[in-house]
Design an enzyme around this catalytic site. Structure first.
Site, mmCIF file in Angstrom:
data_model
loop_
_atom_site.group_PDB
_atom_site.id
_atom_site.type_symbol
_atom_site.label_atom_id
_atom_site.label_comp_id
_atom_site.label_asym_id
_atom_site.label_seq_id
_atom_site.Cartn_x
_atom_site.Cartn_y
_atom_site.Cartn_z
ATOM 1 N N SER A 11 -24.174 -29.413 -2.056
ATOM 2 C CA SER A 11 -24.948 -30.606 -1.880
ATOM 3 C C SER A 11 -26.082 -30.014 -0.680
ATOM 4 O O SER A 11 -25.743 -29.441 0.295
ATOM 5 C CB SER A 11 -24.273 -31.851 -1.264
ATOM 6 N N HIS A 36 -25.579 -29.787 -6.417
ATOM 7 C CA HIS A 36 -25.703 -31.199 -6.289
ATOM 8 C C HIS A 36 -26.878 -31.977 -5.602
ATOM 9 O O HIS A 36 -27.213 -31.481 -4.442
ATOM 10 C CB HIS A 36 -24.333 -31.736 -5.451
ATOM 11 N N ASP A 38 -28.910 -35.007 -4.427
ATOM 12 C CA ASP A 38 -28.681 -36.345 -3.877
ATOM 13 C C ASP A 38 -30.082 -37.270 -3.820
ATOM 14 O O ASP A 38 -30.906 -37.174 -2.734
ATOM 15 C CB ASP A 38 -28.208 -36.364 -2.422
ATOM 16 N N MET A 40 -31.996 -40.801 -3.205
ATOM 17 C CA MET A 40 -31.941 -41.944 -2.583
ATOM 18 C C MET A 40 -33.030 -42.612 -2.303
ATOM 19 O O MET A 40 -34.097 -42.170 -2.182
ATOM 20 C CB MET A 40 -31.461 -41.500 -1.141
ATOM 21 N N HIS A 69 -27.070 -36.854 -8.450
ATOM 22 C CA HIS A 69 -26.306 -38.067 -7.898
ATOM 23 C C HIS A 69 -27.304 -39.168 -7.576
ATOM 24 O O HIS A 69 -28.246 -38.859 -6.426
ATOM 25 C CB HIS A 69 -25.558 -37.537 -6.519
ATOM 26 N N MET A 71 -28.390 -42.319 -5.828
ATOM 27 C CA MET A 71 -27.862 -43.459 -5.100
ATOM 28 C C MET A 71 -29.224 -44.539 -5.058
ATOM 29 O O MET A 71 -29.833 -44.661 -4.218
ATOM 30 C CB MET A 71 -27.739 -42.975 -3.804
ATOM 31 N N MET A 139 -16.274 -41.819 -3.925
ATOM 32 C CA MET A 139 -17.380 -41.403 -2.524
ATOM 33 C C MET A 139 -16.143 -41.521 -1.448
ATOM 34 O O MET A 139 -15.364 -42.697 -1.387
ATOM 35 C CB MET A 139 -18.372 -42.422 -2.178
ATOM 36 N N ASP A 177 -17.132 -36.590 -3.422
ATOM 37 C CA ASP A 177 -18.343 -36.314 -2.589
ATOM 38 C C ASP A 177 -18.305 -36.965 -1.218
ATOM 39 O O ASP A 177 -18.079 -38.353 -0.957
ATOM 40 C CB ASP A 177 -19.559 -37.059 -3.331
HETATM 41 C C1 DX5 Z 1 -23.793 -38.664 0.774
HETATM 42 C C2 DX5 Z 1 -24.096 -37.603 -0.406
HETATM 43 C C3 DX5 Z 1 -23.078 -36.268 -0.282
HETATM 44 C C4 DX5 Z 1 -23.281 -35.675 0.880
HETATM 45 C C5 DX5 Z 1 -22.558 -34.561 0.890
HETATM 46 O O1 DX5 Z 1 -24.418 -39.756 0.498
HETATM 47 O O2 DX5 Z 1 -23.934 -38.323 -1.707
HETATM 48 O O3 DX5 Z 1 -23.389 -35.585 -1.575
HETATM 49 O O4 DX5 Z 1 -24.602 -35.078 1.335
HETATM 50 O O5 DX5 Z 1 -22.658 -33.827 2.248
HETATM 51 P P1 DX5 Z 1 -21.183 -33.476 3.138
HETATM 52 O O6 DX5 Z 1 -20.693 -32.584 2.387
HETATM 53 O O7 DX5 Z 1 -21.919 -33.205 4.499
HETATM 54 O O8 DX5 Z 1 -20.556 -34.964 3.383
HETATM 55 ZN ZN ZN Z 2 -23.915 -36.722 -3.630
#
Ligand code: DX5
Ligand code: ZN
Length: 218
Positions: A11, A36, A38, A40, A69, A71, A139, A177
């Site tokens: 990520s 990965h 993320d 948001m 991913h 969110m 999660m 994750d």
């Molecule tokens: C959280 C994300 C994760 C996160 C993972 O909202 O979906 O993918 O960034 O990072 P670490 O390994 O630092 O928790």
């Molecule tokens: Zn994630």
């Protein structure tokens, strides 16, 4: 005996977006299985990251598999944009609007799809998705930020979902994750996980590729 090989994804959320080419180069020369990404929206989670344009910009610089991913509160209207941007797999939250419609749409584009469950969501809720998804992701932090502590109370849910997957008789991956390091990664795998997403722990390591290989060896 577990016969699934453990896959590890990185990520990039906690990385410097201005210098993202450096991160991508580092990942290209590593054994990481996928990147990965993320996304948001500041509504579904209390943070805003990046959208399809950013993903499209980095797509030409790597052949690694892109695991997006989402969110976001309502992923459905954005699925096609992420497919066009170069996503290989798209994950949507069970708590989001139109989760089932989104999963079906992702499939219709021939992409891998994954349903994600937040820490407070019950394992049973994934049941109706098992006929359609390639993976279930649990999660192990409240989504929104990297660098949080792994929630050990999610391990029971992970093994419940692992059993639901076994019972379904389908080939579905179980992914985790949030807060993954050597210790928590091992715990997750012992409870049935075969895909680990790792962010801040990985990028802090001097022995970058060794860290990936160790996690993959679980
Ligand atoms: C959280 C994300 C994760 C996160 C993972 O909202 O979906 O993918 O960034 O990072 P670490 O390994 O630092 O928790
Ligand atoms: Zn994630």
């Amino acid at each position: 005996m577990r016969n699934k090989k453990v896959l590890v994804g990185a990520s990039i959320l906690s990385e410097d977006f201005f210098d993202i080419q450096k991160t991508i180069k580092k990942l290209n020369s590593s054994d990481v299985d996928f990147i990965h990404l993320d996304v948001m929206d500041g509504v579904f989670v209390p943070n805003i990251s990046f959208g399809p344009a950013f993903i499209k910009n980095i797509r030409p610089y790597t052949k690694k598999f892109f695991d997006v991913h989402l969110m976001v509160k309502n992923p459905l209207p954005y699925i096609e944009r992420f497919v066009e941007a170069g996503a290989d797999a798209i994950s949507v939250h069970i708590e989001a609007k139109n989760a089932m419609k989104s999963i079906k749409l992702i499939k219709s584009f021939g992409k891998k799809c994954c349903i994600v469950v937040n820490p407070k969501t019950d394992a049973k809720k994934v049941k109706k998705f098992l006929d359609f998804v390639d993976a279930v992701m649990v999660m192990t932090v409240e989504p929104g930020f990297g660098g949080q502590k792994f929630m050990e109370n999610q391990l029971v849910k992970i093994s419940k979902i692992s059993n639901l997957i076994k019972k379904s008789g389908r080939k579905i991956s179980l992914e985790v994750d949030g807060g993954i390091n050597f210790e928590t990664g091992k715990l997750a795998v012992q409870n049935g996980v075969n895909i680990l997403v790792v962010g801040s722990f990985l990028f802090k390591q001097k022995k970058f590729n060794e860290t990936i290989l160790k996690l993959k060896s679980y």
